[in-house]
Design a protein around this motif. Structure first.
Motif, mmCIF file in Angstrom:
data_model
loop_
_atom_site.group_PDB
_atom_site.id
_atom_site.type_symbol
_atom_site.label_atom_id
_atom_site.label_comp_id
_atom_site.label_asym_id
_atom_site.label_seq_id
_atom_site.Cartn_x
_atom_site.Cartn_y
_atom_site.Cartn_z
ATOM 1 N N TYR A 137 -15.415 -6.342 -32.980
ATOM 2 C CA TYR A 137 -15.057 -6.942 -31.689
ATOM 3 C C TYR A 137 -13.642 -6.571 -31.261
ATOM 4 O O TYR A 137 -12.989 -7.323 -30.547
ATOM 5 N N GLU A 138 -13.174 -5.407 -31.712
ATOM 6 C CA GLU A 138 -11.874 -4.881 -31.282
ATOM 7 C C GLU A 138 -12.066 -3.415 -30.885
ATOM 8 O O GLU A 138 -11.759 -2.509 -31.664
ATOM 9 N N PRO A 139 -12.615 -3.152 -29.716
ATOM 10 C CA PRO A 139 -12.910 -1.762 -29.332
ATOM 11 C C PRO A 139 -11.649 -0.910 -29.249
ATOM 12 O O PRO A 139 -10.675 -1.278 -28.604
ATOM 13 N N ASP A 140 -11.684 0.202 -29.944
ATOM 14 C CA ASP A 140 -10.560 1.139 -29.951
ATOM 15 C C ASP A 140 -10.774 2.145 -28.824
ATOM 16 O O ASP A 140 -11.550 3.098 -28.953
ATOM 17 N N MET A 141 -10.079 1.942 -27.708
ATOM 18 C CA MET A 141 -10.275 2.803 -26.541
ATOM 19 C C MET A 141 -9.695 4.203 -26.759
ATOM 20 O O MET A 141 -10.119 5.167 -26.111
ATOM 21 N N THR A 142 -8.726 4.321 -27.678
ATOM 22 C CA THR A 142 -8.199 5.652 -27.978
ATOM 23 C C THR A 142 -9.270 6.524 -28.617
ATOM 24 O O THR A 142 -9.449 7.688 -28.250
ATOM 25 N N CYS A 143 -10.007 5.946 -29.569
ATOM 26 C CA CYS A 143 -11.111 6.682 -30.190
ATOM 27 C C CYS A 143 -12.182 7.029 -29.169
ATOM 28 O O CYS A 143 -12.764 8.121 -29.204
ATOM 29 N N ALA A 144 -12.436 6.105 -28.241
ATOM 30 C CA ALA A 144 -13.443 6.364 -27.215
ATOM 31 C C ALA A 144 -13.017 7.515 -26.306
ATOM 32 O O ALA A 144 -13.833 8.391 -25.970
ATOM 33 N N ALA A 145 -11.725 7.547 -25.928
ATOM 34 C CA ALA A 145 -11.236 8.621 -25.057
ATOM 35 C C ALA A 145 -11.280 9.971 -25.770
ATOM 36 O O ALA A 145 -11.702 10.985 -25.194
ATOM 37 N N ILE A 146 -10.850 9.986 -27.040
ATOM 38 C CA ILE A 146 -10.883 11.231 -27.814
ATOM 39 C C ILE A 146 -12.318 11.723 -27.989
ATOM 40 O O ILE A 146 -12.606 12.914 -27.863
ATOM 41 N N MET A 147 -13.229 10.780 -28.255
ATOM 42 C CA MET A 147 -14.630 11.146 -28.419
ATOM 43 C C MET A 147 -15.193 11.752 -27.138
ATOM 44 O O MET A 147 -15.904 12.771 -27.173
#
Length: 203
Positions: A137-147
């Motif tokens: 329940y702590e979405p890592d938006m940096t990982c999402a952007a890199i992905m």
């Protein structure tokens, strides 16, 4: 005494016959020599296009823009790895797994070296990290952007201005040369089938 199996050839006369190379007519051979070389089979070419993301439809204008995007994004990936680290950690090569993956993908994107495969692997890796962060329940938006960025590069490919283009061309040239060598070995030697009649006109 005449022997039909033996034909004497006069240097000043032209014998009627047929030149054959490996049971092929000379006209067919000349067309084959003057025409295009051995082509690589379509499935193998499609496999290379799928691995490297480069085919004949890629144009130079798109490749120039793609090279600029590669340089920017690859540089950002490397900076994102090195900035949070201290100089002693960098000198001692104390990299985490995420930092190693990000640096490897950044270098691969900049050089255009196996970029489709590395970006696909990187997108899968950071996608797994993002899914783990969602479970907490702590979405890592940096990982999402890199992905997302890596997924875009894995779909579009590196363009013509990359090392992948030359690796693909080298593989195709090696396969084409191997096919030519195999075909040359199968053809055999040159034969001349002479007939009984002789043309007495001087050639």
């Amino acid at each position: 005494m005449s022997n039909t199996n033996v034909i004497s050839v006069d240097p000043g006369a032209k014998t009627l016959g047929e030149l054959r190379v490996g049971e092929n007519r000379l006209s067919r051979i000349s067309r084959r020599l003057s025409g295009p070389g051995k082509k690589v089979t379509a499935p193998f070419r499609y496999t290379l296009n799928l691995l490297f993301g480069i085919n004949r439809c890629v144009n130079t204008r798109f490749s120039g823009k793609m090279m600029l995007l590669r340089l920017i994004c690859g540089g950002l990936f490397i900076v994102m790895t090195l900035v949070p680290m201290s100089i002693p950690d960098i000198m001692a090569a104390n990299f985490t797994t995420d930092a190693i993956v990000l640096t490897a993908v950044g270098i691969s994107i900049i050089l255009g070296l196996f970029s489709r495969m590395t970006t696909l692997a990187g997108a899968v890796w950071f996608g797994i990290l993002f899914s783990i962060s969602l479970e907490k329940y702590e979405p890592d938006m940096t990982c999402a952007a890199i992905m997302m960025v890596m997924a875009i590069f894995s779909v579009l490919g590196p363009g013509l201005y990359s090392m992948d283009r030359y690796i693909r061309r080298l593989i195709l040239c090696l396969v084409r040369a191997g096919k030519k060598k195999t075909a040359r070995c199968k053809k055999g030697g040159i034969q001349y089938n002479a007939y009984g009649s002789v043309d007495r006109r001087v050639s």
